[in-house]
Design an enzyme around this catalytic site. Structure first.
Site, short mmCIF file in Angstrom:
data_model
loop_
_atom_site.label_atom_id
_atom_site.label_comp_id
_atom_site.label_asym_id
_atom_site.label_seq_id
_atom_site.Cartn_x
_atom_site.Cartn_y
_atom_site.Cartn_z
NE ARG A 126 -2.69 -1.59 3.44
CZ ARG A 126 -3.12 -2.79 3.83
NH1 ARG A 126 -3.89 -3.51 3.04
NH2 ARG A 126 -2.78 -3.30 5.01
CG PHE A 169 -11.72 -6.86 -5.69
CD1 PHE A 169 -12.82 -7.71 -5.76
CD2 PHE A 169 -10.98 -6.65 -6.85
CE1 PHE A 169 -13.16 -8.35 -6.96
CE2 PHE A 169 -11.30 -7.28 -8.04
CZ PHE A 169 -12.40 -8.13 -8.10
CG ASP A 215 -15.62 -4.74 -1.23
OD1 ASP A 215 -14.40 -4.99 -1.13
OD2 ASP A 215 -16.50 -5.58 -0.92
CG ASP A 243 -6.05 -6.33 -2.52
OD1 ASP A 243 -5.53 -7.46 -2.63
OD2 ASP A 243 -6.26 -5.79 -1.42
CB CYS A 289 -4.17 -12.97 -1.41
SG CYS A 289 -5.96 -13.20 -1.59
#
Length: 406
Positions: A222, A238, A260, A310, A350
């Site tokens: 970030r 997201f 989101d 993300d 991730c």
């Protein structure tokens, strides 16, 4: 060598080779024979077919991972002092590598810290735990109390331990799902706390937020966004609690749109922006990114010159990797098409099962289909409080790329 009092399992040559390389897991099908009674969550010794000692670990009778090795020292005794040494080692590592960020970091990262199936995050004065192995669950109280004492002896303020054991994977271990305070340690009533990361304040709902309430692993990724956002029109997809979006805003972005699918997440992101006096340059949308990106493409124009992707893990097993690759390609292809020449793209995965090679192959394919080229700025991984243990590939999961699209 100390007298061995644990039951014994002997394992296949395949398991022996893996253990000798440092991987800590023994699968059920790799066990050849058992001597003594195996009790769920207790310890056993693991030996080769010829009787050579390989390690001692927790037994998990219902899991595919039947034994999780905690030590390969045949002279080790697994008293509370052993666990205190492990915890001190983990904490001292974070205090060294995190510096001033020690107050908000992952203190324990499972196998990477020799504490299999245990995750503990620190959010200021609150510890949030998740236990995913039967053996660790049996000693969790001692672990929590020892860890709190270690931190307090360092002069750190800790006011409670909250358990986020509300995940389905616990059932594969024969464990129940639940969440709540660990009552043996005094705690406050509220389950929302405030942290500061990269000079940004966040409200962390560790009772209802995803995972343990906040994704600490992207901390310095970030910050990398913050450094290049000045003057940009940013779309953060997201967004969850708005972390990438606010780092872009505090970095001087002209405007940031945070998206989101969860209205709850969007509400929390908006609240966080207001707390940080950033909401005058931000707007928030509750919608599905997979719908939004094609809609923006149909409208034409280039409304954003920096897009951040993300997403949550699209795959949590090898079986679904191909479908996950399609999902990753769709959003990256759409983002690349939306960006003007010279625009910027930050994208990540991730999922451990989405290997770097496969993710990069997907990016190359998406860029070809979008008719663009990718100029690499940075390739990053998870924050150093989530250490990658090279002999345990499962600890390496986060891939993060920043490109200029040309």
């Amino acid at each position: 060598m100390v007298k061995r009092e644990y039951p014994i399992v002997t394992v296949t040559p395949k398991a022996e080779a893996s253990l000798r390389k440092g991987h800590p897991w023994v699968y059920g099908e790799e066990i050849i024979s058992v001597f003594g009674e195996l009790i769920n969550g207790e310890l056993c010794d693991v030996l080769t077919k010829k009787g050579a000692y390989l390690g001692t670990g927790f037994i998990s009778l219902e899991s595919k991972i039947r034994v999780r090795i905690i030590s390969n020292n045949a002279n080790e005794t697994f008293t509370p002092a052993f666990w205190e040494r492990r915890l001190k080692y983990a904490v001292e590592y974070r205090r060294t590598v995190m510096g001033e960020d020690f107050s908000n970091c992952r203190l324990v990262f499972g196998e990477a810290d020799g504490l299999p199936g245990l995750t503990i995050d620190r959010f200021s004065d609150i510890l949030v735990s998740q236990v995913l192995s039967f053996g660790m669950d049996k000693i969790k109280g001692m672990i929590y109390e020892t860890l709190v004492r270690i931190l307090r002896d360092m002069g750190e303020t800790i006011n409670g331990v909250y358990e986020r054991n509300d995940v389905a994977i616990r059932e594969l271990e024969g464990l129940t799902q639940y969440k709540g305070w660990y009552e043996a340690i005094p705690h406050p009533d509220e389950t929302v706390t405030e942290i500061t990361e990269n000079k940004i304040k966040y409200s962390v709902d560790f009772e209802n937020g995803q995972k343990t309430g906040f994704f600490l692993d992207q901390k310095y990724n970030r910050l990398a966004i913050q450094k290049i956002a000045k003057g940009k029109r940013v779309l953060d997809c997201f967004t969850h609690t708005g972390s990438f979006a606010m780092n872009a805003a505090i970095g001087g972005a002209e405007h940031v749109t945070a998206v989101d699918i969860s209205q709850t997440a969007v509400d929390m992101a908006r609240h966080n922006a207001q707390v940080n006096n950033l909401d005058d340059r931000m707007d928030f949308i509750a919608t599905d990114v997979f719908d939004l990106l094609p809609e923006l493409d149909k409208k034409g124009g280039k409304p954003y010159d920096f897009i951040i992707l993300d997403p949550p893990a699209f795959t949590k097993s090898r079986k679904t990797v191909n479908n996950a690759e399609k999902g990753y390609k769709e959003i990256n292809y759409r983002a690349m098409k939306l960006l003007p020449r010279g625009g910027y793209l930050a994208t990540c995965s991730c999922s451990h099962f989405m290997k770097s090679e496969l993710f990069e192959k997907m990016l190359v394919s998406a860029a070809a289909d979008a008719g663009v080229q990718l100029k690499q700025i940075e390739v990053r991984r998870q924050c150093c409080d989530h250490p990658i243990l090279w002999n345990v590939p499962e600890t390496d999961y986060l891939k993060f790329y920043i490109f200029q699209v040309v």
